[in-house]
Design a protein around this motif. Structure first.
Motif, PDB file in Angstrom:
ATOM      1  N   LYS A  43     -11.119  27.503  34.566  1.00 44.27           N
ATOM      2  CA  LYS A  43     -12.342  26.947  35.153  1.00 44.27           C
ATOM      3  C   LYS A  43     -13.566  27.495  34.438  1.00 44.27           C
ATOM      4  N   GLY A  44     -14.489  26.599  34.122  1.00 41.81           N
ATOM      5  CA  GLY A  44     -15.708  26.994  33.433  1.00 41.81           C
ATOM      6  C   GLY A  44     -15.570  27.050  31.926  1.00 41.81           C
ATOM      7  N   ARG A  45     -14.345  26.987  31.420  1.00 41.63           N
ATOM      8  CA  ARG A  45     -14.131  27.031  29.959  1.00 41.63           C
ATOM      9  C   ARG A  45     -13.542  25.725  29.420  1.00 41.63           C
ATOM     10  N   PHE A  46     -12.680  25.089  30.199  1.00 41.81           N
ATOM     11  CA  PHE A  46     -12.014  23.863  29.769  1.00 41.81           C
ATOM     12  C   PHE A  46     -12.569  22.676  30.554  1.00 41.81           C
ATOM     13  N   THR A  47     -12.602  21.521  29.896  1.00 43.29           N
ATOM     14  CA  THR A  47     -13.030  20.288  30.548  1.00 43.29           C
ATOM     15  C   THR A  47     -12.050  19.176  30.219  1.00 43.29           C
ATOM     16  N   ILE A  48     -11.531  18.540  31.254  1.00 46.94           N
ATOM     17  CA  ILE A  48     -10.634  17.405  31.053  1.00 46.94           C
ATOM     18  C   ILE A  48     -11.420  16.119  31.270  1.00 46.94           C
ATOM     19  N   SER A  49     -11.112  15.119  30.469  1.00 52.78           N
ATOM     20  CA  SER A  49     -11.761  13.815  30.609  1.00 52.78           C
ATOM     21  C   SER A  49     -10.763  12.745  30.176  1.00 52.78           C
TER      22      SER A  49
ATOM     23  N   TYR B 154      -8.293  13.795  27.292  1.00 52.05           N
ATOM     24  CA  TYR B 154      -8.797  14.832  26.403  1.00 52.05           C
ATOM     25  C   TYR B 154      -8.859  16.165  27.151  1.00 52.05           C
ATOM     26  N   LEU B 155      -8.767  17.228  26.375  1.00 54.53           N
ATOM     27  CA  LEU B 155      -8.985  18.562  26.928  1.00 54.53           C
ATOM     28  C   LEU B 155      -9.876  19.319  25.963  1.00 54.53           C
ATOM     29  N   GLN B 156     -11.119  19.518  26.363  1.00 51.53           N
ATOM     30  CA  GLN B 156     -12.058  20.318  25.584  1.00 51.53           C
ATOM     31  C   GLN B 156     -11.897  21.767  26.011  1.00 51.53           C
ATOM     32  N   MET B 157     -11.544  22.616  25.053  1.00 53.74           N
ATOM     33  CA  MET B 157     -11.288  24.023  25.352  1.00 53.74           C
ATOM     34  C   MET B 157     -12.315  24.883  24.626  1.00 53.74           C
ATOM     35  N   ASN B 158     -13.137  25.561  25.388  1.00 48.76           N
ATOM     36  CA  ASN B 158     -14.173  26.447  24.847  1.00 48.76           C
ATOM     37  C   ASN B 158     -13.873  27.889  25.236  1.00 48.76           C
ATOM     38  N   SER B 159     -14.525  28.801  24.551  1.00 46.39           N
ATOM     39  CA  SER B 159     -14.365  30.238  24.842  1.00 46.39           C
ATOM     40  C   SER B 159     -12.895  30.612  24.933  1.00 46.39           C
ATOM     41  N   LEU B 160     -12.145  30.200  23.953  1.00 46.41           N
ATOM     42  CA  LEU B 160     -10.706  30.425  23.981  1.00 46.41           C
ATOM     43  C   LEU B 160     -10.365  31.907  23.893  1.00 46.41           C
TER      44      LEU B 160
ATOM     45  N   GLY C 174      -2.670  14.595  32.862  1.00 46.37           N
ATOM     46  CA  GLY C 174      -2.839  16.032  32.947  1.00 46.37           C
ATOM     47  C   GLY C 174      -2.400  16.762  31.705  1.00 46.37           C
ATOM     48  N   TRP C 175      -2.817  18.013  31.644  1.00 41.99           N
ATOM     49  CA  TRP C 175      -2.410  18.927  30.579  1.00 41.99           C
ATOM     50  C   TRP C 175      -1.726  20.135  31.214  1.00 41.99           C
TER      51      TRP C 175
END
Length: 118
Positions: free
Chosen positions: A64-70, A79-85, A35-36
Motif C-alpha cells: 500500500k502506498g507504493r504499488f498501483t493497480i489499474s 497493469y501494476l506500477q511498482m514504486n519504491s521497490l 489481479g497480481w
C-alpha cells in the motif's frame, strides 16, 4: 479459454520502479477481477493487488502506498506500477483473471520475474 501474457519484469535497484502489464485474449467476460500475485522462493503465492471491472481496488498491506493497480477494459489489460521497490519485493509475479460469479473461470499468466537488488 483465456490466454494471459505478462511483461515488464526485470532487475532493478532498491528504490526503483517497474511497471508490469498483463494482456488477456480469448473468452474474456466483462464482469471479472484482474489481479497480481507474487511468489518468492520457498513461500506461498500471495495476493499483491486486484481490481474489479468496476474499478474497485484491493492491496496487500505490504505494498500500500507504493504499488498501483489499474486496468484498461478495452485492451483487456491490467497493469501494476511498482514504486519504491524493496529487496523483499523480489518474486515471480503472476497475473490472474477470474470471474466473481463462475468459479471455473479462473486463469493465470506464466509469471514474470522481478528482482530488487539492495
Amino acid at each position: 479459454q483465456v490466454q494471459l501474457v505478462e511483461s515488464g519484469g526485470g532487475l532493478v535497484q532498491a528504490g526503483g520502479s517497474l511497471r508490469l502489464s498483463c494482456a488477456g485474449s480469448g473468452s474474456i467476460v466483462s464482469l471479472n477481477v484482474m489481479g497480481w500475485y507474487r511468489q518468492a522462493p520457498g513461500k506461498q503465492r500471495d495476493l499483491v493487488a486486484d481490481i474489479t471491472s468496476g474499478g474497485r481496488t484491493n492491496y496487500a498491506d505490504s505494498v500500500k502506498g507504493r504499488f498501483t493497480i489499474s486496468r484498461d477494459n478495452a485492451k483487456n489489460t491490467v497493469y501494476l506500477q511498482m514504486n519504491s521497490l524493496k529487496p523483499e519485493d523480489t518474486a515471480v509475479y503472476y497475473c490472474r483473471f477470474r470471474s466473481p460469479v463462475f468459479a471455473n473461470y479462473d486463469y493465470w499468466g506464466q509469471g514474470t520475474q522481478v528482482t530488487v537488488s539492495s
